[in-house]
Design a protein around this motif. Structure first.
Motif, PDB file in Angstrom:
ATOM      1  N   LYS A 222       0.830  -1.210   0.000  1.00  0.00           N
ATOM      2  CA  LYS A 222       0.000   0.000   0.000  1.00  0.00           C
ATOM      3  C   LYS A 222       0.861   1.254   0.000  1.00  0.00           C
ATOM      4  CE  LYS A 222      -4.040  -0.116   1.947  1.00  0.00           C
ATOM      5  NZ  LYS A 222      -5.318  -0.384   2.597  1.00  0.00           N
ATOM      6  N   GLY A 223       2.074   1.110  -0.499  1.00  0.00           N
ATOM      7  CA  GLY A 223       2.935   2.289  -0.654  1.00  0.00           C
ATOM      8  C   GLY A 223       3.412   2.883   0.656  1.00  0.00           C
ATOM      9  N   ARG A 224       3.404   2.094   1.724  1.00  0.00           N
ATOM     10  CA  ARG A 224       3.714   2.691   3.030  1.00  0.00           C
ATOM     11  C   ARG A 224       5.184   2.606   3.416  1.00  0.00           C
ATOM     12  NH1 ARG A 224      -2.327   1.306   5.202  1.00  0.00           N
ATOM     13  NH2 ARG A 224      -3.099   3.405   4.779  1.00  0.00           N
ATOM     14  N   THR A 225       5.975   1.904   2.591  1.00  0.00           N
ATOM     15  CA  THR A 225       7.420   1.994   2.816  1.00  0.00           C
ATOM     16  C   THR A 225       7.852   3.448   2.642  1.00  0.00           C
ATOM     17  OG1 THR A 225       7.711  -0.257   1.984  1.00  0.00           O
ATOM     18  CG2 THR A 225       9.678   1.120   2.069  1.00  0.00           C
ATOM     19  N   LEU A 226       7.279   4.111   1.662  1.00  0.00           N
ATOM     20  CA  LEU A 226       7.628   5.524   1.418  1.00  0.00           C
ATOM     21  C   LEU A 226       7.198   6.400   2.600  1.00  0.00           C
ATOM     22  CD1 LEU A 226       8.768   7.656  -0.528  1.00  0.00           C
ATOM     23  CD2 LEU A 226       6.460   7.897  -1.471  1.00  0.00           C
ATOM     24  N   VAL A 227       6.017   6.135   3.138  1.00  0.00           N
ATOM     25  CA  VAL A 227       5.541   6.926   4.289  1.00  0.00           C
ATOM     26  C   VAL A 227       6.524   6.771   5.447  1.00  0.00           C
ATOM     27  CG1 VAL A 227       3.621   7.311   5.881  1.00  0.00           C
ATOM     28  CG2 VAL A 227       3.167   6.501   3.551  1.00  0.00           C
ATOM     29  N   HIS A 228       6.895   5.542   5.723  1.00  0.00           N
ATOM     30  CA  HIS A 228       7.838   5.227   6.802  1.00  0.00           C
ATOM     31  C   HIS A 228       9.176   5.945   6.576  1.00  0.00           C
ATOM     32  CE1 HIS A 228       9.730   2.220   9.661  1.00  0.00           C
ATOM     33  NE2 HIS A 228      10.797   2.547   8.944  1.00  0.00           N
TER      34      HIS A 228
END
Ligand SMILES: [Zn+2]
Length: 417
Positions: A222-228
């Protein structure tokens, strides 16, 4: 022994299966400090600033320009560097846009996942007030899509910052005072991303993300590596403080023993005194993408403090990479057609024509006609690109024409019959 090996393998597989948000925060920072021990003092100074910065303190900055207070909504210009070794890694623009859209929703806490959040953690959820938008103006002032695409001969990037260097198979950073640099590339197995933290060199400032977890392209991603990773870029630490019940320097995140993986549920108390246990749905944990979806007010404050006057990200508030009118595209310079000089007809009887075509002309230059033995027989100024030379009075034989300062590389030669 065999049983032990199988157990190890099972553990390894479990680890790999759940390692959705593995980043190399600690290893990368250690690598930076080893290469440049002076960084420790800089990091410390920024840490002190981060803890003490107060919102909207306005002070003179010594050069008459009014310092900007941190606005309620910060917009950060982004450049996405796509490095691809195979065509499939040159991902579509829609996927990049989808990633930025979900990133913004995650930062404003407006995703449907919020419905899953236990009641006792709801008061802590924060809209961070930071948005990310593809740049419209490049570092030279020209219009840009905010996306740079580049083929690379490198199949797997490590966390050695090679991806940030054009001469080493990557792509150079854009000025980190004006842009957030995001490099998307194929990283070695097990490395999903890493980020610089505030205070490092500008040339390597930004976030690196594995192509496979960038955007909403595949299954549970869900693209949350980038958020992290952007959390790290804005000086957030892992929620467990990278130590046993360690400190992430945020007051409203509960202490937790270590990283959580997979998709936990219920209250999971690991450090004794916390009211409701680990906040494993926090973006700064290591849980699966589908199971992490919040930042807290304390994390919001820490991230926003980077933009305060004197803070390491303050310069970004002045970036005009989205708002400026781009310069018109440069007019392409027509390719210069090389000059060609010829003599015809050849052989000739009465007249030979000196013909010049291409970029420059020979008008005004002196031409001299020589016999084969070097005797000068005629001299004249060239007055036309199609100059007639009378040769009817010359003896039969081979003649050479020399033109002063014409830069000709082959001699002009004709035969008089
Ligand atoms: Zn991390």
């Amino acid at each position: 022994m065999k049983r032990l090996l199988l157990a190890s393998l099972a553990l390894l597989l479990a680890y790999m299966g759940f390692a959705q948000n593995n980043c190399r925060y600690q290893e990368y920072q250690q690598q930076q400090l080893t290469a440049n021990p002076g960084l420790a003092a800089i990091y410390d100074k920024i840490e002190q600033f981060t803890r003490t910065a107060q919102t909207n303190i306005i002070a003179g900055n010594g050069n008459n320009a009014a310092p900007l207070p941190v606005p309620d909504n910060i917009t950060i210009p982004v450049v996405v560097h796509i490095l691809y070794n195979q065509a499939s890694q040159n991902i579509a623009e829609e996927r990049i846009l989808a990633q930025l859209e979900s990133l913004n929703k995650d930062f404003e806490a407006s995703t449907a996942d919020m419905a899953k959040l236990p009641v006792y953690f709801r008061p802590f959820v924060a809209n961070v007030g930071i948005k990310f938008q593809l740049a419209k103006v490049d570092p030279k002032g020209f219009a840009t899509s905010g996306i740079v695409r580049k083929y690379t001969g490198i199949q797997n990037f490590l966390y050695d910052d090679r991806v940030k260097n054009s001469s080493r198979g990557g792509d150079d950073a854009w000025d980190s005072d004006k842009y957030l640099n995001i490099w998307v590339c194929n990283t070695v197995s097990g490395l999903l991303g890493y980020s610089s933290i505030p205070g490092g060199a500008k040339e390597i400032d930004g976030v690196v993300i594995n192509t496979g977890v960038f955007g909403l392209g595949t299954g549970t991603n869900k693209g949350r590596t980038l958020v992290h990773e952007i959390g790290h870029w804005l000086n957030l630490r892992h929620i467990w403080g990278d130590g046993y019940c360690g400190d992430d320097y945020v007051d409203d995140t509960p202490k937790q023993q270590m990283a959580n993986r997979g998709c936990p549920s219920g209250e999971k108390k690991t450090c004794g005194s916390t009211a409701h246990g680990d906040m494993y749905m926090n973006f700064m944990d290591f849980t699966d993408d589908a199971c992490m979806y919040m930042f807290t007010f304390g994390q919001r404050q820490r991230m926003r403090n980077q933009f305060e006057i004197g803070g390491p990200r303050h310069a970004l508030l002045y970036s005009t990479a989205i708002t400026a009118l781009p310069l018109p595209a440069p007019i392409p310079v027509p390719e210069e057609v090389p000059m060609q000089v010829s003599l015809y007809p050849n052989p000739t009887v009465n007249t030979v024509i000196l013909q010049t075509t291409g970029g420059q002309n020979l008008l005004g230059k002196t031409a001299k006609l020589f016999t084969q033995t070097g005797q000068l027989v005629q001299s004249f100024i060239i007055q036309s690109n199609r100059q007639s030379i009378i040769v009817s009075n010359l003896k039969n034989g081979v003649y050479f024409l020399a033109i002063e300062n014409a830069g000709l590389t082959t001699p002009l030669r004709f035969v008089k019959q």
